[in-house]
Write a protein that holds these residues in place. Sequence first.
Motif, PDB file in Angstrom:
ATOM      1  N   GLN A   1       0.850  -1.171   0.000  1.00  0.00           N
ATOM      2  CA  GLN A   1       0.000   0.000   0.000  1.00  0.00           C
ATOM      3  C   GLN A   1       0.895   1.233   0.000  1.00  0.00           C
ATOM      4  OE1 GLN A   1      -3.398   0.238   0.047  1.00  0.00           O
ATOM      5  NE2 GLN A   1      -3.670  -1.952  -0.089  1.00  0.00           N
ATOM      6  N   ALA A   2       0.699   2.091  -0.961  1.00  0.00           N
ATOM      7  CA  ALA A   2       1.419   3.378  -1.007  1.00  0.00           C
ATOM      8  C   ALA A   2       2.931   3.200  -1.021  1.00  0.00           C
ATOM      9  CB  ALA A   2       1.016   4.243   0.181  1.00  0.00           C
ATOM     10  N   GLN A   3       3.402   2.121  -1.627  1.00  0.00           N
ATOM     11  CA  GLN A   3       4.835   1.862  -1.634  1.00  0.00           C
ATOM     12  C   GLN A   3       5.491   2.220  -2.959  1.00  0.00           C
ATOM     13  OE1 GLN A   3       6.513   0.908   1.169  1.00  0.00           O
ATOM     14  NE2 GLN A   3       4.504   1.289   2.068  1.00  0.00           N
ATOM     15  N   TYR A   4       4.699   2.532  -3.950  1.00  0.00           N
ATOM     16  CA  TYR A   4       5.325   2.780  -5.247  1.00  0.00           C
ATOM     17  C   TYR A   4       5.966   4.161  -5.276  1.00  0.00           C
ATOM     18  CZ  TYR A   4       0.951   5.193  -6.482  1.00  0.00           C
ATOM     19  OH  TYR A   4      -0.129   6.034  -6.513  1.00  0.00           O
ATOM     20  N   ASN A   5       6.987   4.254  -6.098  1.00  0.00           N
ATOM     21  CA  ASN A   5       7.752   5.493  -6.233  1.00  0.00           C
ATOM     22  C   ASN A   5       7.173   6.300  -7.390  1.00  0.00           C
ATOM     23  OD1 ASN A   5       9.740   7.404  -7.047  1.00  0.00           O
ATOM     24  ND2 ASN A   5      11.283   6.256  -5.902  1.00  0.00           N
ATOM     25  N   LEU A   6       6.632   7.473  -7.083  1.00  0.00           N
ATOM     26  CA  LEU A   6       5.997   8.274  -8.125  1.00  0.00           C
ATOM     27  C   LEU A   6       6.992   8.750  -9.172  1.00  0.00           C
ATOM     28  CD1 LEU A   6       3.326  10.346  -6.181  1.00  0.00           C
ATOM     29  CD2 LEU A   6       2.915   8.844  -8.125  1.00  0.00           C
TER      30      LEU A   6
ATOM     31  N   GLU B   1       8.181   6.324 -16.515  1.00  0.00           N
ATOM     32  CA  GLU B   1       7.534   5.407 -17.451  1.00  0.00           C
ATOM     33  C   GLU B   1       6.432   6.114 -18.256  1.00  0.00           C
ATOM     34  OE1 GLU B   1       8.458   2.287 -18.196  1.00  0.00           O
ATOM     35  OE2 GLU B   1      10.158   2.720 -16.872  1.00  0.00           O
ATOM     36  N   ILE B   2       5.686   6.984 -17.592  1.00  0.00           N
ATOM     37  CA  ILE B   2       4.653   7.748 -18.287  1.00  0.00           C
ATOM     38  C   ILE B   2       5.273   8.619 -19.374  1.00  0.00           C
ATOM     39  CG2 ILE B   2       2.971   9.610 -18.020  1.00  0.00           C
ATOM     40  CD1 ILE B   2       2.333   8.460 -15.237  1.00  0.00           C
ATOM     41  N   LEU B   3       6.407   9.243 -19.065  1.00  0.00           N
ATOM     42  CA  LEU B   3       7.077  10.107 -20.039  1.00  0.00           C
ATOM     43  C   LEU B   3       7.495   9.321 -21.270  1.00  0.00           C
ATOM     44  CD1 LEU B   3       8.236  12.865 -20.804  1.00  0.00           C
ATOM     45  CD2 LEU B   3      10.341  12.223 -19.589  1.00  0.00           C
ATOM     46  N   LYS B   4       7.971   8.093 -21.096  1.00  0.00           N
ATOM     47  CA  LYS B   4       8.344   7.265 -22.240  1.00  0.00           C
ATOM     48  C   LYS B   4       7.138   7.026 -23.153  1.00  0.00           C
ATOM     49  CE  LYS B   4      11.939   4.765 -19.654  1.00  0.00           C
ATOM     50  NZ  LYS B   4      12.302   3.443 -19.061  1.00  0.00           N
ATOM     51  N   ILE B   5       5.979   6.770 -22.544  1.00  0.00           N
ATOM     52  CA  ILE B   5       4.762   6.560 -23.343  1.00  0.00           C
ATOM     53  C   ILE B   5       4.389   7.840 -24.076  1.00  0.00           C
ATOM     54  CG2 ILE B   5       2.310   5.955 -23.264  1.00  0.00           C
ATOM     55  CD1 ILE B   5       2.910   4.320 -20.740  1.00  0.00           C
ATOM     56  N   TYR B   6       4.452   8.959 -23.368  1.00  0.00           N
ATOM     57  CA  TYR B   6       4.105  10.238 -23.995  1.00  0.00           C
ATOM     58  C   TYR B   6       4.989  10.515 -25.205  1.00  0.00           C
ATOM     59  CZ  TYR B   6       4.036  15.184 -25.049  1.00  0.00           C
ATOM     60  OH  TYR B   6       3.983  16.379 -25.724  1.00  0.00           O
ATOM     61  N   LYS B   7       6.274  10.233 -25.110  1.00  0.00           N
ATOM     62  CA  LYS B   7       7.180  10.504 -26.221  1.00  0.00           C
ATOM     63  C   LYS B   7       6.818   9.665 -27.444  1.00  0.00           C
ATOM     64  CE  LYS B   7      11.226  12.134 -23.650  1.00  0.00           C
ATOM     65  NZ  LYS B   7      12.629  11.850 -23.258  1.00  0.00           N
ATOM     66  N   GLU B   8       6.392   8.430 -27.240  1.00  0.00           N
ATOM     67  CA  GLU B   8       5.957   7.601 -28.372  1.00  0.00           C
ATOM     68  C   GLU B   8       4.666   8.150 -28.969  1.00  0.00           C
ATOM     69  OE1 GLU B   8       7.435   5.262 -29.962  1.00  0.00           O
ATOM     70  OE2 GLU B   8       9.175   5.050 -28.645  1.00  0.00           O
TER      71      GLU B   8
ATOM     72  N   ARG C   1      -8.496  -2.610  -6.662  1.00  0.00           N
ATOM     73  CA  ARG C   1      -7.808  -3.788  -6.105  1.00  0.00           C
ATOM     74  C   ARG C   1      -8.583  -5.085  -6.283  1.00  0.00           C
ATOM     75  NH1 ARG C   1      -3.974  -4.023  -2.201  1.00  0.00           N
ATOM     76  NH2 ARG C   1      -5.223  -5.430  -0.936  1.00  0.00           N
ATOM     77  N   ILE C   2      -9.898  -5.039  -6.151  1.00  0.00           N
ATOM     78  CA  ILE C   2     -10.671  -6.285  -6.176  1.00  0.00           C
ATOM     79  C   ILE C   2     -11.393  -6.508  -7.505  1.00  0.00           C
ATOM     80  CG2 ILE C   2     -10.953  -6.241  -3.673  1.00  0.00           C
ATOM     81  CD1 ILE C   2     -13.895  -5.394  -4.150  1.00  0.00           C
ATOM     82  N   THR C   3     -11.063  -5.716  -8.524  1.00  0.00           N
ATOM     83  CA  THR C   3     -11.664  -5.896  -9.855  1.00  0.00           C
ATOM     84  C   THR C   3     -10.555  -6.149 -10.875  1.00  0.00           C
ATOM     85  OG1 THR C   3     -11.669  -3.487 -10.153  1.00  0.00           O
ATOM     86  CG2 THR C   3     -13.706  -4.495  -9.359  1.00  0.00           C
ATOM     87  N   PRO C   4     -10.064  -7.390 -10.967  1.00  0.00           N
ATOM     88  CA  PRO C   4      -8.916  -7.699 -11.834  1.00  0.00           C
ATOM     89  C   PRO C   4      -9.117  -7.356 -13.301  1.00  0.00           C
ATOM     90  CG  PRO C   4      -9.317  -9.486 -10.300  1.00  0.00           C
ATOM     91  CD  PRO C   4     -10.482  -8.554 -10.169  1.00  0.00           C
ATOM     92  N   MET C   5     -10.377  -7.348 -13.784  1.00  0.00           N
ATOM     93  CA  MET C   5     -10.595  -7.004 -15.192  1.00  0.00           C
ATOM     94  C   MET C   5     -10.262  -5.550 -15.465  1.00  0.00           C
ATOM     95  SD  MET C   5     -13.461  -7.241 -13.280  1.00  0.00           S
ATOM     96  CE  MET C   5     -14.795  -6.168 -12.754  1.00  0.00           C
ATOM     97  N   GLU C   6     -10.102  -4.739 -14.412  1.00  0.00           N
ATOM     98  CA  GLU C   6      -9.727  -3.332 -14.588  1.00  0.00           C
ATOM     99  C   GLU C   6      -8.237  -3.095 -14.363  1.00  0.00           C
ATOM    100  OE1 GLU C   6     -12.867  -0.274 -13.542  1.00  0.00           O
ATOM    101  OE2 GLU C   6     -13.244  -1.760 -11.989  1.00  0.00           O
ATOM    102  N   TRP C   7      -7.475  -4.133 -14.086  1.00  0.00           N
ATOM    103  CA  TRP C   7      -6.041  -3.965 -13.889  1.00  0.00           C
ATOM    104  C   TRP C   7      -5.359  -3.685 -15.221  1.00  0.00           C
ATOM    105  CZ3 TRP C   7      -4.908  -8.726 -10.232  1.00  0.00           C
ATOM    106  CH2 TRP C   7      -5.587  -8.521  -9.021  1.00  0.00           C
ATOM    107  N   GLY C   8      -4.266  -2.971 -15.147  1.00  0.00           N
ATOM    108  CA  GLY C   8      -3.529  -2.655 -16.367  1.00  0.00           C
ATOM    109  C   GLY C   8      -2.128  -2.207 -16.051  1.00  0.00           C
ATOM    110  N   GLY C   9      -1.448  -1.687 -17.065  1.00  0.00           N
ATOM    111  CA  GLY C   9      -0.087  -1.200 -16.901  1.00  0.00           C
ATOM    112  C   GLY C   9      -0.050   0.311 -16.774  1.00  0.00           C
ATOM    113  N   VAL C  10       1.144   0.853 -16.711  1.00  0.00           N
ATOM    114  CA  VAL C  10       1.336   2.304 -16.702  1.00  0.00           C
ATOM    115  C   VAL C  10       0.735   2.872 -17.986  1.00  0.00           C
ATOM    116  CG1 VAL C  10       3.045   4.160 -16.637  1.00  0.00           C
ATOM    117  CG2 VAL C  10       3.425   2.051 -15.312  1.00  0.00           C
ATOM    118  N   PHE C  11       0.067   4.015 -17.901  1.00  0.00           N
ATOM    119  CA  PHE C  11      -0.719   4.480 -19.046  1.00  0.00           C
ATOM    120  C   PHE C  11      -0.681   5.995 -19.195  1.00  0.00           C
ATOM    121  CE2 PHE C  11      -3.423   4.478 -15.318  1.00  0.00           C
ATOM    122  CZ  PHE C  11      -4.058   5.719 -15.396  1.00  0.00           C
ATOM    123  N   VAL C  12      -1.140   6.423 -20.381  1.00  0.00           N
ATOM    124  CA  VAL C  12      -1.456   7.817 -20.684  1.00  0.00           C
ATOM    125  C   VAL C  12      -2.910   7.851 -21.150  1.00  0.00           C
ATOM    126  CG1 VAL C  12      -1.065   9.710 -22.315  1.00  0.00           C
ATOM    127  CG2 VAL C  12       0.888   8.563 -21.250  1.00  0.00           C
TER     128      VAL C  12
END
Length: 321
Positions: free
Chosen positions: A19-24, A30-37, A127-138
């Motif tokens: 919980q709340a452990q990810y580094n913003l 990662e978001i910036l890499k997507i934006y550049k593409e 957290r409890i709806t796996p069909m809504e899980w995904g990767g880093v996004f824009v």
Amino acid sequence: MKKYLITNKHADEIFGNSQAQYNLEDLHDEILKIYKEFKRICDKNNLRYFAEGATWVGAMLCEAILPNDDDLDIRMPRKDFEKLLQIAPQELPNYLELCNYTSYPYSRANMAKIMNKKTTFIENSKRITPMEWGGVFVDIVPYDNAPDDWRERDYLHNKGARLYIYNILRKKNEIKLNLLYYKTRTWWYWLGVENDVKLPSNIITMLGLYIWIMVHPVNFFAEKLDNLWQGFADDKSEYITCPERPWERYGRTLYLRRLYYRSFIRQPFYDTTIPISADYRELNIQLYGYPPRFEDDTKKLTDGFLDLYKPYKEYQKLAKR
């Protein structure tokens, strides 16, 4: 993916009670890499786009994503948005995927995302709806033309809010219809009240409406929504509409003046640039009611799960066990 829910205990087992452990900062990289593409494809194909919401605030205040924000928002004119849907799947690198959420069987959002399918990023609300899980996004959202006559805009807003509620009930049917409390404990019902959408006043008619909604194809109301916003063809009108916002009370941010989107500036953004409205200050005040400042950013996420090295589909497999 078929709809299903898991328990909070199962989610804790999957995510290791993270919980709340990810580094913003890592997330922003990662978001910036997507934006550049995305930017590369749009610039190559002369597609118009510009920063939306908190993204333009970050671009102006710190030439970056706001320190406590977790995504990047892009808006495009509808014609350019539709072209992107056709072009991007062929031009994106293999690790990125274009997700048209309008046609997804679980999503209530009429928009698109470009997602890194080799990563996992899950907001705590999912957290409890796996069909809504995904990767880093824009996030990428279109805008459409809107009529100048306020009565026509009111009519479209009321119809759009109704279709939006129906879309929620049809697609998000893991939100069970509680007939005993549907008028007091369901946010979608009060969404209707706030937007002058008349919904059934008794259990019998509500059940009939729900059955009627559920016999339609899963994307029926999402497609109706898209057709509604695209039905006004005048691209010289004074107003545009932001079709992902029919839920906004009284349509306050559903309709905006076109003049805000007629001229743009290329704002420095990390080691690249991002277009923002030349009138971003006035637009920001209309949308949020205050001049842009760090402390006023409304998105202050304090929890979630981020894994930059494991695809989200691997976590979905764990959720099925």
